[in-house]
Design a protein around this motif. Structure first.
Motif, mmCIF file in Angstrom:
data_model
loop_
_atom_site.group_PDB
_atom_site.id
_atom_site.type_symbol
_atom_site.label_atom_id
_atom_site.label_comp_id
_atom_site.label_asym_id
_atom_site.label_seq_id
_atom_site.Cartn_x
_atom_site.Cartn_y
_atom_site.Cartn_z
ATOM 1 N N ASP A 164 47.778 40.667 46.627
ATOM 2 C CA ASP A 164 48.049 40.101 45.299
ATOM 3 C C ASP A 164 47.557 41.046 44.205
ATOM 4 O O ASP A 164 48.239 41.252 43.193
ATOM 5 C CB ASP A 164 47.365 38.744 45.150
ATOM 6 C CG ASP A 164 48.041 37.655 45.979
ATOM 7 O OD1 ASP A 164 49.202 37.862 46.385
ATOM 8 O OD2 ASP A 164 47.396 36.619 46.209
ATOM 9 N N TYR A 165 46.366 41.609 44.398
ATOM 10 C CA TYR A 165 45.802 42.523 43.405
ATOM 11 C C TYR A 165 46.684 43.758 43.225
ATOM 12 O O TYR A 165 46.892 44.224 42.095
ATOM 13 C CB TYR A 165 44.395 42.951 43.824
ATOM 14 C CG TYR A 165 43.779 43.991 42.906
ATOM 15 C CD1 TYR A 165 43.258 43.629 41.668
ATOM 16 C CD2 TYR A 165 43.751 45.341 43.268
ATOM 17 C CE1 TYR A 165 42.713 44.577 40.813
ATOM 18 C CE2 TYR A 165 43.211 46.293 42.418
ATOM 19 C CZ TYR A 165 42.697 45.908 41.195
ATOM 20 O OH TYR A 165 42.166 46.864 40.347
ATOM 21 N N LEU A 166 47.223 44.288 44.315
ATOM 22 C CA LEU A 166 48.017 45.512 44.247
ATOM 23 C C LEU A 166 49.349 45.317 43.517
ATOM 24 O O LEU A 166 50.034 46.293 43.210
ATOM 25 C CB LEU A 166 48.260 46.067 45.651
ATOM 26 C CG LEU A 166 47.030 46.689 46.315
ATOM 27 C CD1 LEU A 166 47.320 47.021 47.778
ATOM 28 C CD2 LEU A 166 46.591 47.943 45.569
ATOM 29 N N GLN A 167 49.693 44.091 43.223
ATOM 30 C CA GLN A 167 50.902 43.826 42.443
ATOM 31 C C GLN A 167 50.655 44.001 40.948
ATOM 32 O O GLN A 167 51.605 44.040 40.169
ATOM 33 C CB GLN A 167 51.408 42.415 42.725
ATOM 34 C CG GLN A 167 51.887 42.198 44.151
ATOM 35 C CD GLN A 167 52.334 40.759 44.399
ATOM 36 O OE1 GLN A 167 52.799 40.074 43.488
ATOM 37 N NE2 GLN A 167 52.189 40.308 45.629
ATOM 38 N N GLN A 168 49.389 44.119 40.560
ATOM 39 C CA GLN A 168 49.063 44.235 39.144
ATOM 40 C C GLN A 168 49.452 45.603 38.593
ATOM 41 O O GLN A 168 49.662 46.564 39.334
ATOM 42 C CB GLN A 168 47.567 43.990 38.931
ATOM 43 C CG GLN A 168 47.105 42.595 39.313
ATOM 44 C CD GLN A 168 45.643 42.367 39.020
ATOM 45 O OE1 GLN A 168 45.028 43.124 38.271
ATOM 46 N NE2 GLN A 168 45.072 41.326 39.598
ATOM 47 N N GLU A 169 49.496 45.667 37.277
ATOM 48 C CA GLU A 169 49.898 46.906 36.603
ATOM 49 C C GLU A 169 48.789 47.949 36.618
ATOM 50 O O GLU A 169 49.059 49.143 36.623
ATOM 51 C CB GLU A 169 50.305 46.598 35.163
ATOM 52 C CG GLU A 169 50.845 47.798 34.404
ATOM 53 C CD GLU A 169 51.282 47.428 32.992
ATOM 54 O OE1 GLU A 169 51.163 48.289 32.106
ATOM 55 O OE2 GLU A 169 51.733 46.285 32.788
ATOM 56 N N LYS A 170 47.523 47.511 36.615
ATOM 57 C CA LYS A 170 46.395 48.443 36.656
ATOM 58 C C LYS A 170 45.638 48.280 37.966
ATOM 59 O O LYS A 170 45.231 47.167 38.318
ATOM 60 C CB LYS A 170 45.434 48.215 35.477
ATOM 61 C CG LYS A 170 44.249 49.171 35.498
ATOM 62 C CD LYS A 170 43.293 48.930 34.331
ATOM 63 C CE LYS A 170 42.091 49.865 34.422
ATOM 64 N NZ LYS A 170 41.127 49.638 33.308
ATOM 65 N N ILE A 171 45.445 49.376 38.680
ATOM 66 C CA ILE A 171 44.740 49.387 39.952
ATOM 67 C C ILE A 171 43.473 50.227 39.802
ATOM 68 O O ILE A 171 43.542 51.379 39.365
ATOM 69 C CB ILE A 171 45.604 49.980 41.083
ATOM 70 C CG1 ILE A 171 46.945 49.251 41.184
ATOM 71 C CG2 ILE A 171 44.848 49.961 42.405
ATOM 72 C CD1 ILE A 171 46.838 47.795 41.531
ATOM 73 N N VAL A 172 42.333 49.664 40.156
ATOM 74 C CA VAL A 172 41.065 50.386 40.109
ATOM 75 C C VAL A 172 40.603 50.681 41.532
ATOM 76 O O VAL A 172 40.463 49.758 42.352
ATOM 77 C CB VAL A 172 39.980 49.587 39.363
ATOM 78 C CG1 VAL A 172 38.643 50.333 39.409
ATOM 79 C CG2 VAL A 172 40.402 49.344 37.916
ATOM 80 N N ILE A 173 40.390 51.965 41.813
ATOM 81 C CA ILE A 173 39.829 52.405 43.088
ATOM 82 C C ILE A 173 38.408 52.873 42.807
ATOM 83 O O ILE A 173 38.206 53.839 42.055
ATOM 84 C CB ILE A 173 40.652 53.544 43.706
ATOM 85 C CG1 ILE A 173 42.094 53.085 43.980
ATOM 86 C CG2 ILE A 173 39.987 54.060 44.989
ATOM 87 C CD1 ILE A 173 43.030 54.208 44.394
ATOM 88 N N ALA A 174 37.433 52.191 43.381
ATOM 89 C CA ALA A 174 36.027 52.526 43.146
ATOM 90 C C ALA A 174 35.426 53.130 44.407
ATOM 91 O O ALA A 174 35.544 52.559 45.495
ATOM 92 C CB ALA A 174 35.244 51.293 42.727
#
Length: 398
Positions: free
Chosen positions: A358-368
């Motif tokens: 679900d998160y990966l469908q968002q427009e902004k992806i944060v990789i920490a």
């Protein structure tokens, strides 16, 4: 405070305009920024050794007094790799602008963006410069005139009280493809009515560019024309900023905020992009390592395509970390995508695959990423790599 309807001419003493002169089919393609008084100026340029004619002209303008009163910009034709003729055309563009404004030639900087290897049609450029009207009140036209494959305008205006005076800073940028750290097919112009000495302005610009514009990538290509130019005309009436003072610190924070906003806007508007990717690296042994690793993550074609496909393939992320050149312990790497930890101290962990999908469908992806090797941090921004990127660039000249 952000000024919602601000333009590059919002700081006191500046005006701007843009027009269509025929370098592009019908969109605006030539623009100008003007300061009513000489402004302290600073610039940084592409690291590509094949530098375009406008860079040589602008370097010449800033070689002596480090002041400017105007910047003229065209889009559609880059005037890059055009040899002696291109350089002559660049200096002619500067001369024509100086004559149009009634200022000294060396007070004018120039910039170009567009197709490489084509000569400027100087009859059209001449007519376009003559058409620019600083009394038009249409300073937003400048923002339109500098775009190429951009889908949105990239701009931000901030205002704050510093030392009892209202100080305004405004920035505008263009950039969508041929974007990679160490500058890219990007132009950015920043104006402020603050009083900042040129040497301090140059130091500040270099520092903030390293933290922002040099931390973005779209496709791994560093262009021939890139530059960031700053003009500070002192019309706010503040006491001259001095390094190390609280007043300068406040201004520097505003300056960083403008640069970061513009850099992220370029990354998000990558050609064919559907997502903004932000890589945050913590626990590095040096700031340089942290920035290098973050940049490599967002530069990786495999990471970029995985984000486009909404695939939480952490193997591609750790692979990019491994060949980044940064120093770390391979046994102590933690990776999170959004709020989901997918690797802990280099060991796989169970995670909620549905929530991550679900998160990966968002427009902004944060990789920490936490390297657990030190205390330094670094951030970089990029975009996903989509089918449309190939389509746009395969048909760029047609």
């Amino acid at each position: 405070m952000m000024i919602p309807d601000g333009t590059i001419a919002t700081p006191l003493g500046f005006s701007a305009d843009g027009a269509h002169c025929g370098l592009k089919y019908k969109k605006k393609d030539i623009g100008i920024i003007f300061s009513e008084v000489p402004a302290q100026a600073a610039a940084v340029y592409t690291m590509n050794q094949m530098q375009a004619a406008p860079i040589f002209v602008t370097k010449d303008s800033l070689a002596n007094e480090q002041t400017l009163q105007a910047i003229v910009v065209n889009s559609g034709v880059a005037n890059a790799c055009t040899g002696k003729q291109g350089l002559e055309d660049g200096f002619a563009m500067r001369t024509l602008t100086a004559q149009h404004l009634g200022v000294a030639e060396q007070s004018v900087a120039i910039a170009s963006t567009g197709v490489i290897g084509e000569y400027l049609p100087m009859d059209k450029v001449t007519a376009g410069i003559a058409e620019l009207d600083l009394q038009s009140g249409m300073s937003s036209y400048f923002h339109e005139a500098i775009l190429t494959t951009d889908t949105v305008q990239k701009e931000l205006t901030l205002q704050a009280e510093i030392g009892g005076k209202t100080v305004t800073i405004s920035g505008v940028a263009k950039g969508s493809g041929m974007i990679h750290p160490n500058m890219a097919t990007m132009l950015s112009f920043i104006t402020t009515d603050a009083d900042v000495p040129a040497t301090l302005l140059q130091k500040l610009l270099k520092q903030k560019v390293d933290q922002t514009f040099n931390q973005i990538t779209v496709d791994g290509d560093t262009s021939t024309n890139d530059m960031v130019v700053v003009m500070a005309n002192g019309c706010a009436g503040n006491n001259t900023f001095l390094e190390g003072t609280p007043e300068f610190g406040q201004f520097a924070n505003m300056f960083y905020a403008v640069c970061q906003h513009l850099a992220k806007s370029i990354a998000r508007d990558g050609e064919g992009a559907t997502k903004l990717i932000e890589a945050q690296v913590n626990g590095a042994t040096s700031r340089e390592d942290a920035r290098m690793i973050a940049k490599q993550i967002v530069s990786s074609s495999l990471v970029k395509t995985a984000m486009f496909g909404e695939d939480a393939n952490w193997g591609r992320i750790i692979c990019a970390i491994g060949y980044s050149g940064g120093r770390f312990s391979p046994d102590h790497i933690t990776i999170k995508i959004g709020d989901t930890t997918i690797l802990e101290k280099s060991e796989t962990v169970a995670y909620d695959a549905v929530a991550l999908a679900d998160y990966l469908q968002q427009e902004k992806i944060v990789i920490a990423v936490n390297l657990h090797s030190g205390l330094e941090t670094g951030t970089a921004w990029g975009c996903d790599l989509s089918y449309d990127y190939v389509k746009i660039n395969a048909c760029y000249r047609t």
